[in-house]
Design an enzyme around this catalytic site. Sequence first.
Site, mmCIF file in Angstrom:
data_model
loop_
_atom_site.group_PDB
_atom_site.id
_atom_site.type_symbol
_atom_site.label_atom_id
_atom_site.label_comp_id
_atom_site.label_asym_id
_atom_site.label_seq_id
_atom_site.Cartn_x
_atom_site.Cartn_y
_atom_site.Cartn_z
ATOM 1 N N SER A 140 -28.250 36.179 -31.376
ATOM 2 C CA SER A 140 -29.674 36.361 -31.651
ATOM 3 C C SER A 140 -30.548 35.251 -31.061
ATOM 4 C CB SER A 140 -29.861 36.483 -33.161
ATOM 5 O OG SER A 140 -31.172 36.856 -33.452
ATOM 6 N N HIS A 141 -31.196 34.495 -31.930
ATOM 7 C CA HIS A 141 -32.154 33.485 -31.506
ATOM 8 C C HIS A 141 -31.513 32.115 -31.332
ATOM 9 C CE1 HIS A 141 -31.552 33.852 -35.726
ATOM 10 N NE2 HIS A 141 -31.772 32.556 -35.820
ATOM 11 N N ASP B 56 -37.047 37.290 -29.290
ATOM 12 C CA ASP B 56 -35.907 36.361 -29.290
ATOM 13 C C ASP B 56 -34.815 36.801 -28.314
ATOM 14 O OD1 ASP B 56 -34.865 38.524 -30.677
ATOM 15 O OD2 ASP B 56 -33.625 37.262 -31.964
ATOM 16 N N ASP C 102 -32.017 38.498 -28.338
ATOM 17 C CA ASP C 102 -31.532 39.875 -28.237
ATOM 18 C C ASP C 102 -32.627 40.908 -28.512
ATOM 19 O OD1 ASP C 102 -31.616 39.039 -30.897
ATOM 20 O OD2 ASP C 102 -30.095 40.481 -31.519
ATOM 21 N N ASP D 17 -34.806 41.462 -31.080
ATOM 22 C CA ASP D 17 -35.175 42.084 -32.356
ATOM 23 C C ASP D 17 -36.237 41.304 -33.131
ATOM 24 O OD1 ASP D 17 -33.417 40.080 -33.000
ATOM 25 O OD2 ASP D 17 -32.039 41.323 -34.178
ATOM 26 N N ARG D 18 -36.487 40.047 -32.740
ATOM 27 C CA ARG D 18 -37.539 39.275 -33.433
ATOM 28 C C ARG D 18 -38.828 39.272 -32.624
ATOM 29 N NH1 ARG D 18 -35.241 33.900 -36.362
ATOM 30 N NH2 ARG D 18 -33.583 34.938 -37.499
ATOM 31 N N LYS E 132 -34.138 45.524 -36.564
ATOM 32 C CA LYS E 132 -35.522 45.139 -36.356
ATOM 33 C C LYS E 132 -35.825 45.241 -34.859
ATOM 34 C CE LYS E 132 -34.130 40.300 -36.869
ATOM 35 N NZ LYS E 132 -33.233 39.902 -37.937
HETATM 36 C C1 G1P Z 1 -31.582 34.439 -40.599
HETATM 37 C C2 G1P Z 1 -32.876 34.915 -41.223
HETATM 38 C C3 G1P Z 1 -32.727 36.352 -41.678
HETATM 39 C C4 G1P Z 1 -32.276 37.232 -40.524
HETATM 40 C C5 G1P Z 1 -31.028 36.647 -39.879
HETATM 41 C C6 G1P Z 1 -30.643 37.406 -38.618
HETATM 42 O O1 G1P Z 1 -30.543 34.496 -41.550
HETATM 43 O O2 G1P Z 1 -33.260 34.093 -42.288
HETATM 44 O O3 G1P Z 1 -33.948 36.804 -42.194
HETATM 45 O O4 G1P Z 1 -32.001 38.526 -40.956
HETATM 46 O O5 G1P Z 1 -31.260 35.285 -39.515
HETATM 47 O O6 G1P Z 1 -31.654 37.415 -37.655
HETATM 48 P P1 G1P Z 1 -30.065 33.237 -42.435
HETATM 49 O O7 G1P Z 1 -29.691 32.148 -41.458
HETATM 50 O O8 G1P Z 1 -31.248 32.821 -43.239
HETATM 51 O O9 G1P Z 1 -28.937 33.745 -43.249
HETATM 52 ZN ZN ZN Z 2 -32.217 38.494 -32.824
#
Ligand code: G1P
Ligand code: ZN
Length: 539
Positions: free
Chosen positions: A112-113, A276, A278, A280-281, A375
Amino acid sequence: MLKIVQTTPYTDQKMGTAGLRKKSKVATQENYLENFIQSIFNAIGGVEGKVFILGGDGRYFNKVAIQKILKMAAANGMKKMIVGQNGFMSTPASSRILLQNHADGGFVLSASHNPGGINGDFGIKYAVASGGQCPTAISDQIYENSKQISEYKILETADIDLSKLGTQKLENMEIEVIDPVNEYVQMMEEIFDFAAIKKLFASGFRFVFDAMNAVTGPYAQKIFEEILGAPKGSVVNYVPLEDFGGLHPDPNLIYAKDLVNLMYSSDAPDMGAANDGDGDRNMILGKSFFVTPSDSLAILTDNYKYIPAYKNGIFGVAKSAATSTAVARVAKALNIGYYEVPTGWKYFCNLMDSQRITFCGEESFGTGSSHIREKDGIWAVLFWLNIVAATGESIEEITRRHWQKYGRSYYMRNDYEGIDPQVANQLMADLEQKLPDLKGMSFNGFTIKEAVPFIYNDPVDGSSTKNGLIVYFTDQSRIVYRLSGTGTNGATLRVYLERYERERFDEDMILMLNGLAQVSRVIAEIPARTGKTKADVLT
Ligand code: G1P
Ligand code: ZN
């Protein structure tokens, strides 16, 4: 040639909030990926005769991992794998493609990010037939399998060329290479008023989209520049790079620094947005103006009528418990269903499948709807563009109109990073113990109304999940505590602060929440236990 490889288990292949996420150096250890993939195959009763989706955000190790997964899939008798061209596929596109093809599941290779590269992170998200990430019951089974695995199957064969679209065979498995961008664009055209957005750009509306050197570059160029007519150059950092050019591909005020500086400069465009790693953000900015993700969810919900796909009505709306309560007020006004779920997109999926909700979102820059089961970053950006096009208002005007109508939730997340996991777990356990005693106590002028663990009982499958602790104050303020489930570096304590204001809309966010931040540290004894007197990251 089929090869059966003897292997020994790794003990740490437990999925977190969103799939398995590890340091690249961990994920690239011998047989690490193979063990995990075979554990998935084993846990779901094999893949013979089944169809899956495969792609990723292009980060380091993706190319190697995709080849390994294809060869393992064929060796395990999979019927068909649908793969993104050159291995690329954004998370939202993967969900769409999974659903369109009625596939049995999907693999998205992304952390992801989180930063990428040899010193960054790697990840694997596993989705099920409903299009969303696998529920905990399944990830638990995968984890159990991973702790007992003794062998995996793989073909010994040359790498597969994924550059050309079309179908090819790998032994008995069919590999279909598709262009995920086209599929995704088509879906967006079905949802939004592209003609109106085109007119907006033609009228000179200035827009910049930062793809953060990650997967959405080609999607954004196609949609915003080619189809909707935003000037060439509106999409920046559009080439997906293995290490995201050293960027931390997380669209927030800290990591999307260049975009934020531009949006707060004298030459700011009318709207800025970022996605981000991938896709989704999302982050939404106006001229010298930032829309918090919690507000964004509330505002999109309140303005659903401007969007062709939703104009005939929406089901309810849901947010993660940690997200601000802004959308709750909209749900009440619209008289639609409203749900609070644990953190993690997978908890929204049952609510979408059962038509309880249409929209959902998290404070962590995630917004989406039931068009898919993930998302969706570009979807959120198009939604905002569509509202601007329909109302003729700026991003700031739309947000201010919202605050006038509903009041404003000042909201921020404080992250305390790199804590010893044992210390973090003890802090949460001790805090939970003392919650009942907090009721009625006052700190810094804030009086506690109630303090409870957040427990979610899924109305569809009956499962029960505990995620975080919530302290409610008499003035509608809230503090939510939880531990991150996506970090790869010690434990991260997340503290979410919210304060509701009916009249004062122009206060400084940090100043407004300073008192509550202090209270949050006192209640949980953060300085004494972690040595930290302030948060490492504020978002
Ligand atoms: C974090 C974010 C959460 C999101 C997840 C995946 O998870 O807080 O909202 O769904 O990344 O993108 P966390 O590290 O808090 O468990
Ligand atoms: Zn992501």
